[in-house]
Design an enzyme around this catalytic site. Sequence first.
Site, mmCIF file in Angstrom:
data_model
loop_
_atom_site.group_PDB
_atom_site.id
_atom_site.type_symbol
_atom_site.label_atom_id
_atom_site.label_comp_id
_atom_site.label_asym_id
_atom_site.label_seq_id
_atom_site.Cartn_x
_atom_site.Cartn_y
_atom_site.Cartn_z
ATOM 1 N N SER A 77 0.812 -1.194 0.000
ATOM 2 C CA SER A 77 0.000 0.000 0.000
ATOM 3 C C SER A 77 0.852 1.253 0.000
ATOM 4 O O SER A 77 1.643 1.466 -0.895
ATOM 5 C CB SER A 77 -0.907 -0.052 1.224
ATOM 6 N N ASP A 115 -0.667 -4.762 -3.559
ATOM 7 C CA ASP A 115 -2.026 -4.248 -3.575
ATOM 8 C C ASP A 115 -2.160 -2.734 -3.544
ATOM 9 O O ASP A 115 -2.892 -2.165 -2.718
ATOM 10 C CB ASP A 115 -2.842 -4.852 -2.431
ATOM 11 N N HIS A 162 -6.932 -6.634 1.744
ATOM 12 C CA HIS A 162 -5.907 -5.711 1.269
ATOM 13 C C HIS A 162 -4.503 -6.106 1.713
ATOM 14 O O HIS A 162 -3.543 -5.989 0.962
ATOM 15 C CB HIS A 162 -6.259 -4.316 1.776
#
Length: 359
Positions: free
Chosen positions: A160, A185, A320
């Site tokens: 992220s 991700d 996630h």
Amino acid sequence: MDSSNLSSLPEESLEEELEQPSKRSEAPLPTAYASVPLRSPSQSSPQKYSPLDWSGYFDEEKDVSIPDSNDVFHVYMAGTEGPVVFCLHGGGYSGLSFALSTSKIKEKARVVALDLRGHGKSSTENDLDLSVETMCNDVLAVVKEMYGESPPAIVLVGHSMGGSVAVHVAAKKILSTLAGLVVVDVVEGTAMASLIHMQKILSSRMQHFSSIEKAIEWTVKGGALRNIDSARVSIPPTLKYDDSKKCYVYRAQLEETEQYWRGWYEGLSEKFLSCPVPKLLLLAGTDRLDSSKGMELARPLTIGQMQGKFQMVVVRHTGHAIQEDAPEEFVTLILNFISRNRIGPHGVEIPGLRRPLQS
């Protein structure tokens, strides 16, 4: 941004989420912020959500002081041989986000998991300066302090927000021994499209916890993390005790860093494609690339992937935080990436890792 983490940017607005609770229970959003439980945690067995110590996964922890500053960065380390898998967590997370994965990766490679500024046990002169440039300089400074002018082969792994930092570090082409880049991700298009919802999501999440156990329980039941064991080791360092409020609150003050959010993701696709090392993009769902939101921004990645400029793997049935929800699959993907690209301590293939057959 993430839940104790930042990169987990929501794919839909918070309003849509709250209006469709049945949909949310079936497939919770990958972001911790968007996973707002409909009820308070139940009186479950506290032992089930009790914290786990980092020492069960890493070999050591230490503070890295940066010369000519008051910045001290906390790192967790494991393994003795092979290249260094240097891990950067998402917004709101900490280095322990990679704990479960590390316990397996360290059998074939070394692991360093850094607490970025404003997160975990790191302490800096300005914990709110989460500009991508500042965080890039932090990473480079830590690597230099740890390894001097001749670092071993390094594979940057970023989740992220940390994925954005990893890309920017790699794109600078300063790390002479950088041998690979793994982004977990985060894709420019959906990230940029989600920024307008972040303040509302941050303010809507539960802000105070009577105990660390309650925070772990809330995180798992809310869908932010799906692996209880990972949550038990990774959630504690994302919290701090507030003496005035007599409760636990979030360590990272993400809501006060909005001025830097756009800089994390703007132009990320082109920077990623420009990095002159083997690249792997791990996604928790194909919507990251083909969503109508940010489709134009996703196109460079789609074209680059078709041209074979990087490897992309979609990891199913995970949220996630792929490295936390599916650590075994994550480890396999990382080690296969290292083996396929013959990344070793000195650019040689790691003994014991068989190169996968090329399709």
